[in-house]
Write a protein that holds these residues in place. Structure first.
Motif, PDB file in Angstrom:
ATOM      1  N   MET A   1      -4.588   4.937   2.872  1.00  0.00           N
ATOM      2  CA  MET A   1      -4.932   3.948   3.876  1.00  0.00           C
ATOM      3  C   MET A   1      -3.981   2.762   3.738  1.00  0.00           C
ATOM      4  N   VAL A   2      -3.452   2.357   4.873  1.00  0.00           N
ATOM      5  CA  VAL A   2      -2.560   1.210   4.909  1.00  0.00           C
ATOM      6  C   VAL A   2      -3.311   0.068   5.580  1.00  0.00           C
ATOM      7  N   ARG A   3      -3.249  -1.113   4.980  1.00  0.00           N
ATOM      8  CA  ARG A   3      -3.995  -2.256   5.496  1.00  0.00           C
ATOM      9  C   ARG A   3      -3.048  -3.277   6.114  1.00  0.00           C
ATOM     10  N   HIS A   4      -3.391  -3.737   7.337  1.00  0.00           N
ATOM     11  CA  HIS A   4      -2.617  -4.770   8.022  1.00  0.00           C
ATOM     12  C   HIS A   4      -3.152  -6.133   7.616  1.00  0.00           C
ATOM     13  N   GLU A   5      -2.384  -7.188   7.842  1.00  0.00           N
ATOM     14  CA  GLU A   5      -2.796  -8.540   7.451  1.00  0.00           C
ATOM     15  C   GLU A   5      -4.037  -9.021   8.200  1.00  0.00           C
ATOM     16  N   CYS A   6      -4.353  -8.426   9.365  1.00  0.00           N
ATOM     17  CA  CYS A   6      -5.545  -8.817  10.115  1.00  0.00           C
ATOM     18  C   CYS A   6      -6.806  -8.135   9.568  1.00  0.00           C
ATOM     19  N   GLY A   7      -6.637  -7.166   8.664  1.00  0.00           N
ATOM     20  CA  GLY A   7      -7.772  -6.479   8.066  1.00  0.00           C
ATOM     21  C   GLY A   7      -7.962  -5.054   8.560  1.00  0.00           C
ATOM     22  N   PHE A   8      -7.202  -4.645   9.572  1.00  0.00           N
ATOM     23  CA  PHE A   8      -7.299  -3.280  10.102  1.00  0.00           C
ATOM     24  C   PHE A   8      -6.721  -2.307   9.083  1.00  0.00           C
ATOM     25  N   GLU A   9      -7.446  -1.209   8.823  1.00  0.00           N
ATOM     26  CA  GLU A   9      -7.004  -0.182   7.885  1.00  0.00           C
ATOM     27  C   GLU A   9      -6.928   1.160   8.583  1.00  0.00           C
ATOM     28  N   ALA A  10      -5.859   1.919   8.319  1.00  0.00           N
ATOM     29  CA  ALA A  10      -5.716   3.234   8.934  1.00  0.00           C
ATOM     30  C   ALA A  10      -4.860   4.131   8.045  1.00  0.00           C
ATOM     31  N   PRO A  11      -5.145   5.430   8.039  1.00  0.00           N
ATOM     32  CA  PRO A  11      -4.264   6.374   7.344  1.00  0.00           C
ATOM     33  C   PRO A  11      -3.083   6.704   8.259  1.00  0.00           C
ATOM     34  N   ILE A  12      -1.887   6.282   7.888  1.00  0.00           N
ATOM     35  CA  ILE A  12      -0.697   6.500   8.715  1.00  0.00           C
ATOM     36  C   ILE A  12       0.252   7.402   7.945  1.00  0.00           C
ATOM     37  N   HIS A  13       0.716   8.455   8.615  1.00  0.00           N
ATOM     38  CA  HIS A  13       1.609   9.418   7.965  1.00  0.00           C
ATOM     39  C   HIS A  13       2.977   9.412   8.646  1.00  0.00           C
ATOM     40  N   CYS A  14       4.001   9.771   7.883  1.00  0.00           N
ATOM     41  CA  CYS A  14       5.379   9.843   8.373  1.00  0.00           C
ATOM     42  C   CYS A  14       5.520  11.012   9.342  1.00  0.00           C
ATOM     43  N   LYS A  15       6.192  10.781  10.459  1.00  0.00           N
ATOM     44  CA  LYS A  15       6.408  11.864  11.427  1.00  0.00           C
ATOM     45  C   LYS A  15       7.473  12.845  10.939  1.00  0.00           C
ATOM     46  N   ARG A  16       8.350  12.408  10.067  1.00  0.00           N
ATOM     47  CA  ARG A  16       9.431  13.262   9.585  1.00  0.00           C
ATOM     48  C   ARG A  16       8.967  14.228   8.500  1.00  0.00           C
ATOM     49  N   CYS A  17       8.242  13.726   7.498  1.00  0.00           N
ATOM     50  CA  CYS A  17       7.862  14.597   6.379  1.00  0.00           C
ATOM     51  C   CYS A  17       6.356  14.773   6.218  1.00  0.00           C
ATOM     52  N   GLY A  18       5.538  13.970   6.922  1.00  0.00           N
ATOM     53  CA  GLY A  18       4.096  14.137   6.888  1.00  0.00           C
ATOM     54  C   GLY A  18       3.371  13.480   5.725  1.00  0.00           C
ATOM     55  N   ARG A  19       4.080  12.749   4.894  1.00  0.00           N
ATOM     56  CA  ARG A  19       3.444  12.089   3.752  1.00  0.00           C
ATOM     57  C   ARG A  19       2.921  10.710   4.153  1.00  0.00           C
TER      58      ARG A  19
END
Length: 49
Positions: A1-19
């Motif tokens: 999970m990646v967290r933005h400075e506003c507090g929004f959290e989401a699992p974001i994956h790379c489009k190239r390798c999927g990690r």
């Protein structure tokens, strides 16, 4: 999970390798595996991630 400075959290994956992406204050979103830098808008507040 990646967290933005506003507090929004989401699992974001790379489009190239999927990690999962990591967030660094200096470089922003990036993939530690392939080195790809990602620019995207935060769905929570609409500002650049």
């Amino acid at each position: 999970m990646v967290r933005h400075e506003c507090g929004f959290e989401a699992p974001i994956h790379c489009k190239r390798c999927g990690r999962p992406l990591e967030n660094n204050e200096r470089t922003g979103l990036y993939c530690p595996h392939c080195g790809r830098r990602v620019s995207m808008l935060c769905p929570g507040c609409g500002r650049l991630w």
